[in-house]
Design a protein around this motif. Structure first.
Motif, PDB file in Angstrom:
ATOM      1  N   LYS A   3       0.834  -1.197   0.000  1.00  0.00           N
ATOM      2  CA  LYS A   3       0.000   0.000   0.000  1.00  0.00           C
ATOM      3  C   LYS A   3       0.869   1.248   0.000  1.00  0.00           C
ATOM      4  CE  LYS A   3      -3.741  -2.365   2.270  1.00  0.00           C
ATOM      5  NZ  LYS A   3      -4.657  -2.403   3.398  1.00  0.00           N
ATOM      6  N   VAL A   4       0.522   2.171  -0.894  1.00  0.00           N
ATOM      7  CA  VAL A   4       1.290   3.393  -1.103  1.00  0.00           C
ATOM      8  C   VAL A   4       0.511   4.590  -0.582  1.00  0.00           C
ATOM      9  CG1 VAL A   4       2.343   4.890  -2.849  1.00  0.00           C
ATOM     10  CG2 VAL A   4       2.338   2.412  -3.177  1.00  0.00           C
ATOM     11  N   GLY A   5       1.238   5.518   0.025  1.00  0.00           N
ATOM     12  CA  GLY A   5       0.694   6.819   0.381  1.00  0.00           C
ATOM     13  C   GLY A   5       1.431   7.866  -0.432  1.00  0.00           C
ATOM     14  N   ILE A   6       0.702   8.791  -1.022  1.00  0.00           N
ATOM     15  CA  ILE A   6       1.318   9.828  -1.855  1.00  0.00           C
ATOM     16  C   ILE A   6       1.123  11.179  -1.189  1.00  0.00           C
ATOM     17  CG2 ILE A   6       1.303  11.005  -4.090  1.00  0.00           C
ATOM     18  CD1 ILE A   6       0.373   8.367  -5.339  1.00  0.00           C
ATOM     19  N   ILE A   7       2.231  11.884  -1.023  1.00  0.00           N
ATOM     20  CA  ILE A   7       2.230  13.221  -0.445  1.00  0.00           C
ATOM     21  C   ILE A   7       2.475  14.203  -1.585  1.00  0.00           C
ATOM     22  CG2 ILE A   7       3.344  14.795   1.173  1.00  0.00           C
ATOM     23  CD1 ILE A   7       4.251  12.254   2.737  1.00  0.00           C
ATOM     24  N   ASN A  24       1.037  -2.774 -10.046  1.00  0.00           N
ATOM     25  CA  ASN A  24       0.325  -3.580  -9.044  1.00  0.00           C
ATOM     26  C   ASN A  24       0.510  -3.148  -7.593  1.00  0.00           C
ATOM     27  OD1 ASN A  24      -0.905  -5.297 -10.964  1.00  0.00           O
ATOM     28  ND2 ASN A  24       1.065  -6.328 -11.212  1.00  0.00           N
ATOM     29  N   PHE A  25       0.623  -1.854  -7.368  1.00  0.00           N
ATOM     30  CA  PHE A  25       0.611  -1.311  -6.010  1.00  0.00           C
ATOM     31  C   PHE A  25      -0.777  -0.737  -5.753  1.00  0.00           C
ATOM     32  CE2 PHE A  25       5.065  -1.182  -7.137  1.00  0.00           C
ATOM     33  CZ  PHE A  25       5.701  -1.534  -5.965  1.00  0.00           C
ATOM     34  N   GLU A  26      -1.195  -0.777  -4.508  1.00  0.00           N
ATOM     35  CA  GLU A  26      -2.462  -0.163  -4.132  1.00  0.00           C
ATOM     36  C   GLU A  26      -2.211   1.250  -3.620  1.00  0.00           C
ATOM     37  OE1 GLU A  26      -5.851  -0.391  -0.662  1.00  0.00           O
ATOM     38  OE2 GLU A  26      -4.652  -2.175  -1.054  1.00  0.00           O
ATOM     39  N   ILE A  27      -2.898   2.229  -4.171  1.00  0.00           N
ATOM     40  CA  ILE A  27      -2.825   3.583  -3.628  1.00  0.00           C
ATOM     41  C   ILE A  27      -3.800   3.617  -2.454  1.00  0.00           C
ATOM     42  CG2 ILE A  27      -3.038   6.052  -4.068  1.00  0.00           C
ATOM     43  CD1 ILE A  27      -0.884   4.578  -5.762  1.00  0.00           C
ATOM     44  N   ILE A  58       2.047   9.376   7.110  1.00  0.00           N
ATOM     45  CA  ILE A  58       3.201   8.531   7.446  1.00  0.00           C
ATOM     46  C   ILE A  58       3.017   7.779   8.763  1.00  0.00           C
ATOM     47  CG2 ILE A  58       4.784   9.947   6.084  1.00  0.00           C
ATOM     48  CD1 ILE A  58       5.986  10.912   8.752  1.00  0.00           C
ATOM     49  N   ASN A  59       2.073   8.214   9.585  1.00  0.00           N
ATOM     50  CA  ASN A  59       1.807   7.514  10.843  1.00  0.00           C
ATOM     51  C   ASN A  59       0.767   6.411  10.718  1.00  0.00           C
ATOM     52  OD1 ASN A  59       3.579   8.691  12.837  1.00  0.00           O
ATOM     53  ND2 ASN A  59       2.469  10.596  12.478  1.00  0.00           N
ATOM     54  N   ASP A  60       0.159   6.277   9.563  1.00  0.00           N
ATOM     55  CA  ASP A  60      -0.819   5.218   9.350  1.00  0.00           C
ATOM     56  C   ASP A  60      -0.085   3.906   9.104  1.00  0.00           C
ATOM     57  OD1 ASP A  60      -2.645   3.384   7.919  1.00  0.00           O
ATOM     58  OD2 ASP A  60      -4.025   5.087   8.019  1.00  0.00           O
ATOM     59  N   LYS A  61      -0.361   2.912   9.910  1.00  0.00           N
ATOM     60  CA  LYS A  61       0.348   1.628   9.830  1.00  0.00           C
ATOM     61  C   LYS A  61       0.021   0.828   8.568  1.00  0.00           C
ATOM     62  CE  LYS A  61       0.952   1.163  14.797  1.00  0.00           C
ATOM     63  NZ  LYS A  61       2.139   1.929  14.844  1.00  0.00           N
ATOM     64  N   ASN A  62      -0.986   1.243   7.820  1.00  0.00           N
ATOM     65  CA  ASN A  62      -1.330   0.560   6.571  1.00  0.00           C
ATOM     66  C   ASN A  62      -0.459   1.011   5.398  1.00  0.00           C
ATOM     67  OD1 ASN A  62      -3.658  -1.095   7.358  1.00  0.00           O
ATOM     68  ND2 ASN A  62      -4.551   0.886   7.854  1.00  0.00           N
ATOM     69  N   VAL A  63       0.242   2.125   5.548  1.00  0.00           N
ATOM     70  CA  VAL A  63       1.084   2.661   4.476  1.00  0.00           C
ATOM     71  C   VAL A  63       2.467   2.017   4.564  1.00  0.00           C
ATOM     72  CG1 VAL A  63       2.166   4.740   3.521  1.00  0.00           C
ATOM     73  CG2 VAL A  63      -0.171   4.846   4.417  1.00  0.00           C
ATOM     74  N   TYR A  64       2.841   1.302   3.508  1.00  0.00           N
ATOM     75  CA  TYR A  64       4.153   0.642   3.453  1.00  0.00           C
ATOM     76  C   TYR A  64       5.170   1.457   2.674  1.00  0.00           C
ATOM     77  CZ  TYR A  64       1.988  -3.591   5.229  1.00  0.00           C
ATOM     78  OH  TYR A  64       1.330  -4.494   6.011  1.00  0.00           O
ATOM     79  N   ILE A  65       4.688   2.216   1.693  1.00  0.00           N
ATOM     80  CA  ILE A  65       5.562   3.005   0.824  1.00  0.00           C
ATOM     81  C   ILE A  65       5.040   4.437   0.803  1.00  0.00           C
ATOM     82  CG2 ILE A  65       6.360   3.345  -1.553  1.00  0.00           C
ATOM     83  CD1 ILE A  65       5.886   0.304  -1.937  1.00  0.00           C
ATOM     84  N   VAL A  66       5.943   5.399   0.916  1.00  0.00           N
ATOM     85  CA  VAL A  66       5.563   6.807   0.833  1.00  0.00           C
ATOM     86  C   VAL A  66       6.227   7.414  -0.399  1.00  0.00           C
ATOM     87  CG1 VAL A  66       5.694   9.066   1.951  1.00  0.00           C
ATOM     88  CG2 VAL A  66       5.326   7.018   3.333  1.00  0.00           C
ATOM     89  N   ALA A  67       5.413   7.994  -1.265  1.00  0.00           N
ATOM     90  CA  ALA A  67       5.921   8.721  -2.425  1.00  0.00           C
ATOM     91  C   ALA A  67       5.803  10.205  -2.104  1.00  0.00           C
ATOM     92  CB  ALA A  67       5.116   8.380  -3.672  1.00  0.00           C
ATOM     93  N   ILE A  68       6.930  10.896  -2.187  1.00  0.00           N
ATOM     94  CA  ILE A  68       6.963  12.317  -1.827  1.00  0.00           C
ATOM     95  C   ILE A  68       7.041  13.141  -3.109  1.00  0.00           C
ATOM     96  CG2 ILE A  68       8.201  14.098  -0.543  1.00  0.00           C
ATOM     97  CD1 ILE A  68       9.321  11.759   1.207  1.00  0.00           C
ATOM     98  N   ALA A  69       5.946  13.836  -3.401  1.00  0.00           N
ATOM     99  CA  ALA A  69       5.851  14.618  -4.639  1.00  0.00           C
ATOM    100  C   ALA A  69       5.559  16.076  -4.304  1.00  0.00           C
ATOM    101  CB  ALA A  69       4.763  14.035  -5.536  1.00  0.00           C
ATOM    102  N   VAL A  70       6.459  16.654  -3.510  1.00  0.00           N
ATOM    103  CA  VAL A  70       6.340  18.056  -3.117  1.00  0.00           C
ATOM    104  C   VAL A  70       7.623  18.772  -3.525  1.00  0.00           C
ATOM    105  CG1 VAL A  70       4.793  17.527  -1.184  1.00  0.00           C
ATOM    106  CG2 VAL A  70       7.254  17.656  -0.782  1.00  0.00           C
ATOM    107  N   PRO A  71       7.631  20.105  -3.511  1.00  0.00           N
ATOM    108  CA  PRO A  71       8.858  20.826  -3.864  1.00  0.00           C
ATOM    109  C   PRO A  71      10.040  20.422  -2.969  1.00  0.00           C
ATOM    110  CG  PRO A  71       6.997  22.332  -3.809  1.00  0.00           C
ATOM    111  CD  PRO A  71       6.516  21.019  -3.255  1.00  0.00           C
TER     112      PRO A  71
END
Length: 85
Positions: A3-7, A24-27, A58-71
């Protein structure tokens, strides 16, 4: 499935969501400085969760991968916190 989290939802919404899904990643969740825009994108793209800020994501335990798309000037603090997790 990982599971991915996108910032950040400029590049994040235009490119990263589809790129992760093609591989095949889940957003699982997204966040942006504009919560209402993030909520709209979550609904349009069928994303489980919309976070009010990156710290919640980032504190959610379901997020395994964090994609950082900020300046770049905003990335250091986010990366430091991610590394602590």
């Amino acid at each position: 499935m990982l599971k991915v989290g996108i910032i950040g939802l400029g590049h994040g919404s235009r490119v990263l969501i589809d790129a992760f899904r093609l591989n095949n990643f889940e957003i699982y969740g997204i966040t942006s400085k504009n919560y209402f825009r993030a909520k709209k994108i979550s609904k349009e793209k069928n994303i489980t969760k919309t976070f009010r800020n990156w710290k919640e994501l980032i504190n959610d335990k379901n997020v395994y991968i964090v994609a950082i798309a900020v300046p770049p000037y905003l990335q250091i603090d986010i990366i430091k916190e991610c590394l602590k997790k």
